[in-house]
Scaffold this motif. Structure first.
Motif, PDB file in Angstrom:
ATOM      1  N   PRO A 121      97.024  87.690  31.016  1.00  0.00           N
ATOM      2  CA  PRO A 121      95.702  87.293  30.503  1.00  0.00           C
ATOM      3  C   PRO A 121      94.928  86.402  31.470  1.00  0.00           C
ATOM      4  O   PRO A 121      93.719  86.206  31.301  1.00  0.00           O
ATOM      5  CB  PRO A 121      96.039  86.536  29.210  1.00  0.00           C
TER       6      PRO A 121
ATOM      7  N   PRO B 209      89.090  91.760  34.108  1.00  0.00           N
ATOM      8  CA  PRO B 209      90.464  91.546  33.649  1.00  0.00           C
ATOM      9  C   PRO B 209      91.349  92.701  34.099  1.00  0.00           C
ATOM     10  O   PRO B 209      90.879  93.830  34.270  1.00  0.00           O
ATOM     11  CB  PRO B 209      90.327  91.510  32.117  1.00  0.00           C
TER      12      PRO B 209
ATOM     13  N   LEU C 206      95.343  94.175  29.956  1.00  0.00           N
ATOM     14  CA  LEU C 206      94.732  93.491  28.821  1.00  0.00           C
ATOM     15  C   LEU C 206      94.041  94.492  27.897  1.00  0.00           C
ATOM     16  O   LEU C 206      94.215  94.445  26.668  1.00  0.00           O
ATOM     17  CB  LEU C 206      93.740  92.442  29.317  1.00  0.00           C
TER      18      LEU C 206
ATOM     19  N   ARG D 148      95.117  95.676  24.069  1.00  0.00           N
ATOM     20  CA  ARG D 148      94.132  95.564  22.987  1.00  0.00           C
ATOM     21  C   ARG D 148      93.985  96.897  22.263  1.00  0.00           C
ATOM     22  O   ARG D 148      93.843  96.940  21.042  1.00  0.00           O
ATOM     23  CB  ARG D 148      92.790  95.104  23.555  1.00  0.00           C
TER      24      ARG D 148
ATOM     25  N   SER E  73      93.278  89.541  21.543  1.00  0.00           N
ATOM     26  CA  SER E  73      92.336  90.068  22.528  1.00  0.00           C
ATOM     27  C   SER E  73      91.198  90.874  21.911  1.00  0.00           C
ATOM     28  O   SER E  73      90.331  91.363  22.635  1.00  0.00           O
ATOM     29  CB  SER E  73      93.083  90.950  23.548  1.00  0.00           C
TER      30      SER E  73
ATOM     31  N   SER F  17      92.346  85.420  24.099  1.00  0.00           N
ATOM     32  CA  SER F  17      91.780  85.844  25.374  1.00  0.00           C
ATOM     33  C   SER F  17      90.272  86.022  25.202  1.00  0.00           C
ATOM     34  O   SER F  17      89.812  87.010  24.622  1.00  0.00           O
ATOM     35  CB  SER F  17      92.414  87.155  25.842  1.00  0.00           C
TER      36      SER F  17
ATOM     37  N   GLY G 293      89.110  88.999  27.151  1.00  0.00           N
ATOM     38  CA  GLY G 293      89.490  90.238  26.474  1.00  0.00           C
ATOM     39  C   GLY G 293      88.597  90.535  25.291  1.00  0.00           C
ATOM     40  O   GLY G 293      88.136  91.675  25.105  1.00  0.00           O
TER      41      GLY G 293
END
Length: 439
Positions: free
Chosen positions: A43, A51, A55, A59, A79, A344, A347
Motif C-alpha cells: 500500500p 499505486p 492494490l 480491491r 481500499s 488506503s 486506493g
C-alpha cells in the motif's frame, strides 16, 4: 514446496519477534521496528505516481482484507471508496490513540505523539477546538495576499536561477518546498532559519523504509523544536498562530500540548503540500490542456484541476491507523478487538465503483468525493489552506511559465520516494521556457 513455504513463514515470524520488542504490557513496540515486512508494504509502493497494480487487484477481489498478522495483532487493509468512507467516519468502533504501541517512550514530552491524528475525544475535541477558528474561511482570507506574495517571490527566484544557469531549475527545491514552507512559517510565526533541518526531518518522519525508529526520532526532534518555540513565545507572543493561541488560550494548554498542535500544523501543511506541488507540476507537464485551464480557465475550472490532482496523486497514502475498540462486523468481515484497520487513501481514490476513469488524470473525475484530506472527525483541519496554496501556486506557475517542460526523459532521475506514508519526488528538473522533452 509446501514445507519450504512453511519454513519461510516460520523464519519470518521469528525475525519479526526479534525486530519488534514487546512493551511491558505484552504489546509490540513499533518504535523499535527496524524493517517493515515486505508483504505489508505494497500500500506504500507506487510506480511513479500510480499505486502498484497489487492494490487494485486486491480491491477487485475484496476491498477489505487481512493484510498481515504481527505478533498476534491483525492488520486489515481497506481500499474501497465506500468502505473507506465508513471506517474513517466511525469513531464508535475505532480509536486513533496509538500510545499503547509506543513502548517506553516518555509520552509527556517530545517523544509523545502530539497533534490531532493520534488522539480521541475528549482530548481531540479540546485540541481541535483551538485550531478550527484559525482555519475558517474568514480567517484564511487574511492570508491571501501573503500567499500571493510568497508565490511571486518563489517564481522570481526560479527565473533568476534559470538565467544564472543553463536555463533549467529544480521545481522540488524552488517551488514545491519553498512555497508551503514559507506559508506555514508565516502562519505559525516561526523563523525561517531552520529550513534545511526541517526539510530533512519532514521527509524522514514519513519514511518507513527502515522501520519505525527513524521516523519517530525525526518526529521527536521536530516536536522538541516547536515545544521550545512555544516556551520562548510565552513571554513574547509572536504575530502568528502560536502567538495568537498563547494570547487567547495559553493558560488552558501547556507547552507540550501547544508544541504538538504546532507540529501537526507544520507537518500537515508543509510536507504534504510540498509533495502535491512537485508532483502536480510533473503531471501538468504531461497534461497541457489542464495546464492551459490554470492560466485561462474560470475559477470553477481551476478548482476542478486542483481537485483532480488531489484525487489522482493523493500524497498521503494511508490514513492514521484505526484500532478496533471492540469486535464488530465490517462489510462481512469479523474485526476483532485490538485489530488495526488501515485505510488506503490512494486506493479508495481510484475505486472504479464510484470514479468514472480512476486510473487516469481526467477532469471528469473531479466531481467525485476524494480522500486526499481524509474524512470524518480527523479530516485535515487545514484542507482549505492547502487548496488556497495549490490554486495560487499552480495558477501562478502556469501564467508565468506557460511553456514549462520537463528537462529530462529519464524519470529515474526524479527520485520517487519508496515506502513513504507521504509520497513524493526529490527532484523535478524543468525548462521554464520550453525545450520540451518527451517522457
Amino acid at each position: 514446496m509446501a514445507v519450504v513455504g512453511g519454513l519461510r513463514a516460520a523464519a519470518r515470524k521469528i525475525v519479526l519477534r526479534w525486530a519488534m520488542r514487546k512493551t511491558s504490557g505484552g504489546l509490540p513496540d513499533i518504535t523499535t521496528l527496524k524493517r517493515v515486512p515486505e508483504h505489508l508494504t505494497y500500500p506504500l509502493r507506487r510506480l511513479r505516481v500510480d499505486p502498484v497494480p497489487q492494490l487494485a487487484e486486491q480491491r477487485a477481489i475484496d476491498p477489505i482484507h487481512q493484510l498481515g498478522d504481527i505478533l498476534g495483532i491483525k492488520i486489515w487493509l481497506v481500499s474501497g471508496h465506500e468502505e473507506a468512507k465508513v471506517v474513517l467516519a466511525d469513531m464508535t468502533s475505532y480509536s486513533n490513540d496509538i500510545r499503547h504501541l509506543l513502548g517506553k517512550r516518555d509520552q509527556s514530552g517530545a517523544d509523545g505523539v502530539g497533534g490531532l491524528g493520534f488522539t480521541d475525544p475528549p482530548d481531540h475535541t479540546r485540541l481541535r477546538g483551538v485550531l478550527t477558528p484559525e482555519f475558517t474561511m474568514r480567517r484564511l482570507r487574511r492570508l491571501d495576499e501573503g500567499i500571493e506574495a510568497i508565490v511571486e517571490k518563489s517564481l522570481d527566484e526560479m527565473e533568476s536561477a534559470a538565467a544564472a544557469g543553463d536555463g533549467t531549475v529544480d521545481l522540488v527545491d524552488l517551488f514545491g518546498f519553498e512555497i508551503p514552507f514559507r506559508v506555514i512559517c508565516d502562519l505559525l510565526g516561526m523563523p525561517e532559519d531552520v529550513r534545511d533541518e526541517f526539510h530533512d526531518l519532514g521527509i524522514a518522519r514519513f519514511d518507513v523504509s527502515e522501520g519505525g525508529a527513524g521516523a519517530f526520532d525525526a518526529a521527536s526532534e521536530t516536536r522538541s523544536f516547536l515545544i521550545e518555540t512555544v516556551r520562548r513565545q510565552r513571554d513574547n507572543p509572536g504575530d502568528g498562530m502560536i502567538g495568537e493561541i498563547i494570547r487567547t488560550k495559553g493558560d488552558e494548554f501547556d507547552d507540550v500540548e501547544l508544541g504538538g498542535l504546532a507540529d501537526g500544523v507544520f507537518l500537515g501543511g508543509y510536507e504534504t503540500s510540498a509533495a502535491m506541488l512537485s508532483m502536480g507540476a510533473y503531471v501538468l507537464t504531461q497534461n497541457p490542456e489542464a495546464y492551459r485551464l490554470l492560466r485561462e480557465g474560470t475559477p470553477a475550472e481551476v478548482n476542478s484541476v486542483v481537485d483532480e490532482l488531489l484525487r489522482y496523486l493523493c500524497p498521503v497514502q494511508i490514513a492514521f491507523p484505526r484500532f478496533a475498540r471492540h469486535s464488530h462486523d465490517l462489510f462481512g468481515h469479523s474485526i476483532g478487538k485490538g485489530d488495526v484497520v488501515i485505510v488506503s487513501l490512494s486506493g479508495a481514490n481510484r475505486d472504479p465503483a464510484v470514479i468514472p476513469n480512476p486510473e487516469q488524470f481526467d477532469l471528469r473525475n473531479a466531481e467525485t468525493m476524494h480522500f486526499a484530506f481524509g474524512h470524518g472527525m480527523h479530516r485535515c483541519v487545514g484542507a482549505e489552506l492547502a487548496r488556497m496554496e495549490l490554486r495560487a501556486a499552480l495558477t501562478g506557475l502556469a501564467r508565468r511559465f506557460p511553456d514549462l517542460a520537463m528537462a529530462t526523459s529519464d524519470l529515474d532521475e526524479l527520485g520517487f520516494r519508496n515506502l513513504s506514508i507521504v509520497y513524493g519526488l526529490d527532484r523535478l528538473p524543468v525548462h521554464l521556457h520550453g525545450a520540451p522533452v518527451t517522457v
